[in-house]
Design a protein around this motif. Sequence first.
Motif, PDB file in Angstrom:
ATOM      1  N   LYS A 167      -5.451  71.103  63.764  1.00 10.65           N
ATOM      2  CA  LYS A 167      -6.158  72.390  63.700  1.00 10.65           C
ATOM      3  C   LYS A 167      -5.169  73.550  63.545  1.00 10.65           C
ATOM      4  N   GLU A 168      -3.940  73.363  64.058  1.00  8.48           N
ATOM      5  CA  GLU A 168      -2.937  74.418  63.884  1.00  8.48           C
ATOM      6  C   GLU A 168      -2.467  74.468  62.425  1.00  8.48           C
ATOM      7  N   TYR A 200      -5.180  76.010  60.381  1.00  7.52           N
ATOM      8  CA  TYR A 200      -5.236  77.451  60.638  1.00  7.52           C
ATOM      9  C   TYR A 200      -4.212  78.195  59.768  1.00  7.52           C
ATOM     10  N   ILE A 244       5.131  75.795  62.298  1.00  4.61           N
ATOM     11  CA  ILE A 244       4.788  75.352  63.659  1.00  4.61           C
ATOM     12  C   ILE A 244       6.035  74.812  64.368  1.00  4.61           C
ATOM     13  N   PRO A 262     -10.258  80.357  66.794  1.00  4.39           N
ATOM     14  CA  PRO A 262      -8.952  80.001  66.227  1.00  4.39           C
ATOM     15  C   PRO A 262      -8.045  79.367  67.282  1.00  4.39           C
ATOM     16  N   PRO A 263      -7.186  78.427  66.883  1.00  3.42           N
ATOM     17  CA  PRO A 263      -6.305  77.789  67.877  1.00  3.42           C
ATOM     18  C   PRO A 263      -5.138  78.703  68.227  1.00  3.42           C
ATOM     19  N   GLU A 264      -4.517  78.431  69.367  1.00  2.00           N
ATOM     20  CA  GLU A 264      -3.295  79.171  69.691  1.00  2.00           C
ATOM     21  C   GLU A 264      -2.101  78.426  69.114  1.00  2.00           C
ATOM     22  N   ILE A 265      -1.095  79.179  68.690  1.00  2.10           N
ATOM     23  CA  ILE A 265       0.108  78.525  68.186  1.00  2.10           C
ATOM     24  C   ILE A 265       1.293  79.049  68.977  1.00  2.10           C
ATOM     25  N   ASN A 307      -2.794  84.068  69.592  1.00  5.00           N
ATOM     26  CA  ASN A 307      -3.974  83.632  70.353  1.00  5.00           C
ATOM     27  C   ASN A 307      -3.685  83.108  71.756  1.00  5.00           C
TER      28      ASN A 307
END
Lengths: 369, 251
Positions: free
Chosen positions: A319-320, A323, A338, B90-93, B136
Amino acid sequence: MQEEKDEDARITGLDELPREILSAARDVGAGEEASRAGTFLQLDESAVFARVSELFEGKLEIMGMREALEKYGWLGEKYFRRLIGGDGDFMDGYFLRIMPGANVELPLQAIMFISKPGLKQRVRNLVIAEKGANARVITGCTLSTNAAQHFGVTEFFVEEGATLNFTMIHSWREDTKVRPVSAALVEDDATFVSNYICMRPARDLKMYPRAICRGRNSRANFNNLLYVTGDSSLDVGSMVKLEGANSKGEIISRTVAMGRSKVIVRGRLVGDNPKSRAHLECRGILQGDAKINAIPELVANSEGAELSHEAAVGKIAEKEIVYLMSRGLSRDEATSAIVRGFLDTSIMGLPKKLDEEIKGIVETTLGKL
Amino acid sequence: MGPLLQIRNLSVEVAGERLLEDINFDVERGQTNVIFGPNGSGKTSLINAIMGIPGYEVVGGTIIFDGKDITSLSLDEKVRLGIGVAFQNPPEIRGLKLRDMLKMCARKGLKEDLSEEELELAKRFNLTSMLDRDVNFNFSGGEKKRSEILQVLLMKPKLLILDEPDSGVDFESIVLIGSEIQSYLSRTGSSAIIVTHQGHILEHVEAHRGAVLMRGTIYCYGKPLEVLDSIKRKGYGGCEVCKRRRTRMQE
């Protein structure tokens, strides 16, 4: 004969180094001398350069370990081999001494370089931050040759009220064997921060540095950022032993394992004092056939010791990636962003300028891979 | 020129399960469409399918954007053509700063700075103090929504797709988000699809067409405020028996 050879190898400035050595040294943090409080360089067997910048004369000393042992008879009694024994021979190493009360705003740097194929570089280092001193040290270990081995023993003494922030950057080849051993003694109201960044890992690297918080209100932090690729095998641990009242410890590890690499990440907190507290955080992401084995250990030897840990290991969350792709990055670019974020140097408590420098090294290395 | 987005007979599956059935939906240039629907009706699935989120398999139909068939393009390819999406959750990164995320959205290198104009926009969204925080991570619901819309606006898309921009946010944030979206749409002539559960955002954004999505298919099309009014009065249960059901967006 050996001494004569050492004399010949000495240089009067880093700019005298062959370009390939200088360039590799820069990749592990070697900065312009003007941006450093002092510089030490060991090339293969010998210390070839040691200089304190004029601004900091009287505040610190930098020299080869052999020279220091000859100059100061008391080193052997009070410090040398007190934390890590052994009686074997060694090929020099660095002696860094920060004088009592000295506040050394610019980082000191020590570079260990191997240029001879097949060399087994064996060094002993000693760092003393005397009472009330405050300093940052950045050391880089790297090479320009094949089949080398690096064995480094480092002892740290962080005396009453002193703060020592030590950052070590390693960049090896896939046929290098590396065995750093280190121990730190942290006294009353003193703080020791040890940062380890390994961006190009070795075939075989094992290390398990430990810090002993002996003093009241003493504190030790270990921060490890590991980027492991190919067939590398790493076994990296850290240990904090809390002996003093109100002593605190923290270990943070971030590991990115790719390819067929194997990484063991250890962390051990030992609470001996009833008024001690420590936390361990271990996070890892892996891709391909890589393996991560996280081994957190909490040893409470006293009823009041508060020890905690959190650990999480897994692949990069889809999901990251999605995104970031939704912001226009390709899958590879998203993965890379990432990984860069994961290897965040801001956990290391460095001053802004040094943090930017270290961040730059991480970025450059990731960019070259 | 035809509509900016044309969806024709779109059917979508996830892991073999049919989530969307025979969807037909147009977004005209310079217009804003609203999709209403109860929880679990397939609104987010429709967005994911339009965007090409991995796992959402188009098993029938086509998606045409700006005259080009984008049905089988990847997510990032669609984004680069000018579609911007703001996610509901939304996801956190960790480790990635919002500032760097905004640079990516604005197609900037990480070594470039955000422009005065971009920083000003971040300020209007009350996010200046969040710029050096991880994306996030420990953001409140309102901060996440504002951050999502800010990111999308910096991408300067031709089509904005906003998944519930008004859910779980305070009144001030809805006013702020709504007025900034409307300002962007009016200024650039871009189009938008807004998914909304409660319709609060429609007090600040001028919408042209509405549709109700239920059980994975579109039940009706109509004027957004009329549709919203009907839902408020009768609930989604009313849609089941509504005579407008399955009326095409012809008016």
